[in-house]
Motif scaffolding. Structure first.
Motif, PDB file in Angstrom:
ATOM      1  N   VAL A  14      -6.673   1.977   2.258  1.00 25.67           N
ATOM      2  CA  VAL A  14      -6.416   1.907   3.699  1.00 25.67           C
ATOM      3  C   VAL A  14      -6.982   3.164   4.350  1.00 25.67           C
ATOM      4  O   VAL A  14      -7.377   4.120   3.670  1.00 25.67           O
ATOM      5  N   ARG A  37       2.447   1.679  -3.419  1.00 26.31           N
ATOM      6  CA  ARG A  37       1.471   2.169  -4.410  1.00 26.31           C
ATOM      7  C   ARG A  37       1.235   3.663  -4.245  1.00 26.31           C
ATOM      8  O   ARG A  37       1.108   4.402  -5.234  1.00 26.31           O
ATOM      9  N   THR A  87       0.822  -1.208   0.000  1.00 30.22           N
ATOM     10  CA  THR A  87       0.000   0.000   0.000  1.00 30.22           C
ATOM     11  C   THR A  87       0.859   1.262   0.000  1.00 30.22           C
ATOM     12  O   THR A  87       0.552   2.236  -0.700  1.00 30.22           O
ATOM     13  N   VAL A 126      -5.300   3.641  -2.291  1.00 31.11           N
ATOM     14  CA  VAL A 126      -4.609   2.382  -1.981  1.00 31.11           C
ATOM     15  C   VAL A 126      -5.419   1.485  -1.049  1.00 31.11           C
ATOM     16  O   VAL A 126      -4.983   0.390  -0.696  1.00 31.11           O
TER      17      VAL A 126
END
Length: 334
Positions: free
Chosen positions: A257, A233, A230, A255
């Protein structure tokens, strides 16, 4: 001051090493200022005549030279701003003052001068011959950034004295000698760009891995754990489109989260917040554009807006903190 030149009517050769000789303070100041930094130069004794000798070669972002004056002199450099500099006495000694501290270096030690601290050489002895290495600030900091895997948001603060008698210091000095001992050979293969670029990288990386500075602890620590996918990214998205009006919540949503997870992940695996990382990438892109731009066609405001800086005063402040000069100076001098 005398600079070697071809005979009248002869074709101009490809010259890598420049040679200068001066008998007056004005000539010496001009030669060193043109190849290194503007400065104030004064002779400290009157019992002998100045006999300045300089040989220097520009190797991309690094300049290597050999300099002597033949008399005791003082040199006031002020702040270097756009460079880091290492002076390595091969004979004699240098007494320097920087950041309120005074140090004397002789053979086996080196002085390191910083872009953000005023530097004065109180005494350069008559018998002192120095290898001087000038590192472009943006280049050295980008090399540190590559080693750390994270942005470098401030100038690297080296210790003012570098011990070259240690095993690691002697190894680094051997790299420097490889470049500097060819200064009497204008056609040396070492100064061919295909060869010198690798040696320059080695000398720069070696300095960062060997000399004491405020990021050495990070370099010496075990490698950080691999970044979560994550975080990688989010970093990729920032590099792909730094001009986008990214927010922490927008990156977190991209991403998949939470905002807090993204912020905690950046602090742990990158060392800065997502928005600080974004600002540093934007500054890098703006710096690259300003170096390449034609000042007759491009304004600083154009570059700032292109990379997402909406507040020009803040952009100028952050740029100066990062690169040691205002963006307008980069645009007009490069």
């Amino acid at each position: 001051m005398h600079d070697k030149s071809p005979a009248a009517g002869a074709p101009e050769p490809t010259r890598r090493v420049l040679a200068f000789h001066a008998r007056t303070l004005d000539e010496a100041r001009a030669a060193v200022g043109r190849n290194y930094y503007p400065h104030r130069l004064a002779q400290l004794t009157t019992d002998s005549d100045l006999d300045m000798s300089l040989r220097t070669v520009q190797l991309g972002p690094v300049s290597v030279g050999r300099l002597s004056y033949g008399v005791d002199v003082s040199i006031d450099l002020g702040e270097l701003e756009s460079a880091y500099h290492v002076n390595i006495p091969m004979s004699g000694g240098i007494e320097s003052e920087a950041g309120g501290e005074s140090d004397v270096v002789t053979r086996g030690r080196a002085s390191i001068y910083l872009p953000h601290r005023s530097t004065r050489i109180r005494r350069w002895s008559a018998d002192c011959v120095v290898y001087g290495i000038k590192f472009d600030r943006a280049y050295l900091e980008s090399e540190l950034r590559a080693l750390l895997g994270r942005p470098v948001g401030k100038p690297v603060t080296f210790d003012p004295v570098f011990d070259l008698s240690s095993k690691s210091g002697a190894s680094w000095l051997a790299l420097v000698r490889t470049l500097a001992t060819e200064l009497d050979d204008d056609s040396s293969l070492l100064y061919n760009e295909l060869v010198s670029s690798r040696l320059v990288d080695a000398v720069t990386t070696g300095l960062l891995l060997t000399a004491a500075h405020d990021s050495r602890e990070l370099l010496d620590s075990p490698a950080h754990a691999a970044r979560p996918r994550t975080i990688s990214r989010a970093i990729d998205a920032i590099h792909a489109h730094p001009e986008e009006p990214w927010t922490v919540s927008g990156l977190a949503m991209l991403v998949g989260v939470s905002v807090r997870t993204l912020q905690d992940g950046f602090q742990r695996y990158v060392g800065v917040s997502p928005l600080t990382y974004l600002r540093d990438v934007r500054l890098e892109r703006a710096h690259e554009d300003l170096i390449q731009a034609d000042p007759s066609d491009v304004a600083v405001t154009d570059v700032a807006y292109r990379w997402g800086f909406q507040h020009l005063g803040r952009f100028a402040l952050e740029y100066r903190k990062r690169y040691g000069q205002p963006p307008s100076k980069t645009l007009t001098t490069t």
